[in-house]
Write a protein that holds these residues in place. Structure first.
Motif, short mmCIF file in Angstrom:
data_model
loop_
_atom_site.label_atom_id
_atom_site.label_comp_id
_atom_site.label_asym_id
_atom_site.label_seq_id
_atom_site.Cartn_x
_atom_site.Cartn_y
_atom_site.Cartn_z
N THR A 1 0.82 -1.21 0.00
CA THR A 1 0.00 0.00 0.00
C THR A 1 0.85 1.26 0.00
O THR A 1 0.34 2.35 -0.23
N ALA B 1 0.02 0.02 -5.67
CA ALA B 1 -0.54 0.51 -4.41
C ALA B 1 -2.06 0.45 -4.40
O ALA B 1 -2.68 0.13 -3.37
N ALA C 1 -3.03 -3.15 -3.92
CA ALA C 1 -2.74 -3.52 -2.53
C ALA C 1 -3.79 -2.94 -1.59
O ALA C 1 -4.24 -3.60 -0.65
N ALA C 2 -4.20 -1.70 -1.85
CA ALA C 2 -5.22 -1.07 -1.02
C ALA C 2 -6.55 -1.80 -1.14
O ALA C 2 -7.28 -1.98 -0.15
N ALA D 1 -6.19 -4.92 0.86
CA ALA D 1 -6.21 -4.60 2.29
C ALA D 1 -7.63 -4.32 2.76
O ALA D 1 -8.04 -4.74 3.86
N HIS D 2 -8.39 -3.62 1.92
CA HIS D 2 -9.78 -3.33 2.28
C HIS D 2 -10.58 -4.62 2.41
O HIS D 2 -11.40 -4.78 3.35
N TYR E 1 -5.88 -3.37 8.54
CA TYR E 1 -6.00 -3.43 7.08
C TYR E 1 -6.68 -2.19 6.53
O TYR E 1 -6.33 -1.72 5.43
N ALA F 1 -4.07 0.51 6.37
CA ALA F 1 -3.20 0.29 5.21
C ALA F 1 -3.93 0.69 3.93
O ALA F 1 -3.32 1.27 3.02
N ALA F 2 -5.22 0.37 3.85
CA ALA F 2 -5.99 0.72 2.66
C ALA F 2 -6.05 2.23 2.45
O ALA F 2 -5.96 2.72 1.32
N GLN G 1 -3.75 4.33 3.37
CA GLN G 1 -2.44 4.72 2.86
C GLN G 1 -2.33 4.49 1.36
O GLN G 1 -1.67 5.25 0.65
N GLY G 2 -2.98 3.43 0.88
CA GLY G 2 -2.94 3.12 -0.55
C GLY G 2 -3.93 3.90 -1.37
O GLY G 2 -4.01 3.69 -2.59
N ARG H 1 -7.44 4.29 -0.59
CA ARG H 1 -8.85 3.93 -0.43
C ARG H 1 -9.47 4.78 0.67
O ARG H 1 -9.47 4.41 1.85
#
Length: 285
Positions: A187, A223, A226-227, A230-231, A252, A255-256, A258-259, A261
Motif C-alpha cells: 500500500t 498501491a 494492494a489497497a 487490504a480493504h 488493514y 493500510a488501505a 495509505q494506498g 482507499r
C-alpha cells in the motif's frame, strides 16, 4: 541447472526453459501429466492449482499462445513433470513445491525483461525423497522460514500487536502471513517492488491470492491493488458478529487508506465509534 534464474529472461527464453524441463523429465506423455494434475491436492496439498489438458500443454510448449502461462499453470506443469520423472525413475527425488519459487521468479523476469529479479532461495535437498514421504507441508502449516528486512519489519510492526503477530508468522514461513505482509507493504507506492519475493514464497506455498497478484502485478504490487486487497482483508476481519476482530480490521483499513482507499477511513470511524459506545468499552489502542 534448469531452475537457474540467472539465465537470460524473456518470453521465448521462458518457453525454452519449460521445454528443457520437459525434456529433462524424459518427455512424459501429455496425457500422463494431465492425469497427475488431477491429484495435486492429494500429493502436495495444492488444491488451488488448475488441471492440465493435453491441448494446453502442447500449445504452451509449442509457443502457440500469445501470452505466457499464468503462475498457477506453471506451478501445476512443473509439479507434474517432476512427479512423473520421479515415478518413472528418471529422477531420484521429487523436489515438490521447493522448486516453485525459482520458477515463479523466472516467470516474473520473462514478463519484465531487463528488470532485476530477486534470486529465489535454493530448494532443499531431495535425493532421499521416496514413496510415503511428505512432499509438501499440509495446508496451513509453515513452509521455509523467510527473512524480512529491518525496514519491512519496522513498517509492519508499526501496525501494533497484530502487525507484530503477522511478522512472527511470516518469519516462520506462513504463506497467508507472507501474503498479508506483502499487502501491507504494497500500500506504500514506494515499496511495491519489495512485495515480489514475499508473494513468490506465498504462491509457492499454495496461497491463491498470492498467485493471482503475481499474475496481475509481475513488476511489483500496485498501491491501488494492494489497497483493494487490504480493504477486503479488513472487511473479512470485521465480519462475523461476535467473532469479528475489530483490531485486525483496523490494521488493514489503515493500510488501505495509505494506498488511497478513502472509503476505508469511514470504516475506521465506524469501528472506533462502536468500540467507544460499547458498555465498558474503549477504542483500540
Amino acid at each position: 541447472m534448469i531452475d537457474d534464474a540467472s539465465r537470460p529472461a524473456g518470453p521465448d527464453a521462458f518457453i525454452r526453459a519449460l521445454n528443457a524441463l520437459y525434456d529433462s523429465c524424459n518427455r512424459p506423455p501429455y496425457r500422463r501429466l494431465a492425469e497427475v494434475s488431477e491429484h495435486l491436492g492429494e500429493l502436495y496439498g495444492r488444491r488451488d492449482l488448475p488441471s492440465l489438458s493435453t491441448t494446453g500443454i502442447f500449445d504452451v510448449l509449442a509457443g502457440r499462445r500469445k501470452r505466457l502461462p499464468t503462475a498457477a499453470w506453471v506451478a501445476s506443469f512443473v509439479l507434474c513433470c517432476q512427479r512423473r520423472a520421479w515415478e518413472t525413475g528418471v529422477r531420484s527425488g521429487d523436489p515438490g513445491t521447493a522448486s516453485l519459487p525459482a520458477w515463479q521468479a523466472r516467470l516474473r523476469a520473462a514478463r519484465s525483461p531487463g528488470r532485476t529479479v530477486p534470486p529465489p532461495r535454493p530448494p532443499a535437498d531431495t535425493e532421499s525423497t521416496g514413496p510415503g514421504r511428505a512432499l509438501a507441508p499440509p495446508e496451513g502449516e509453515p513452509v521455509r522460514p523467510v527473512r524480512l528486512t529491518e525496514s519491512q519489519r519496522a513498517t509492519v510492526a508499526g501496525y501494533g500487536p497484530r502487525g507484530r503477530a503477522l511478522l512472527d508468522r511470516a518469519a516462520a514461513g506462513d504463506a497467508d502471513a507472507l501474503y498479508r505482509v506483502a499487502v501491507l507493504l504494497g500500500t506504500d507506492p514506494a515499496r511495491g517492488g519489495e512485495t515480489v519475493p514475499l508473494l513468490i514464497e506465498a504462491a509457492a506455498a499454495g496461497h491463491p491470492g498470492a498467485l493471482d497478484l503475481l499474475d496481475a502485478s509481475p513488476d511489483g504490487l500496485d498501491a491501488a491493488e494492494a489497497a483493494r486487497r487490504a480493504h477486503l482483508l479488513g472487511d473479512q476481519a470485521g465480519r462475523g458478529g461476535a467473532a469479528a476482530d475489530g483490531e485486525a480490521a483496523l490494521v488493514y483499513y489503515k493500510a488501505a487508506v495509505q494506498g488511497g482507499r478513502l472509503d476505508a477511513a469511514f470504516a475506521i470511524t465506524e469501528i472506533l465509534r462502536h468500540a467507544d459506545g460499547a458498555p465498558g468499552g474503549r477504542g483500540p489502542g
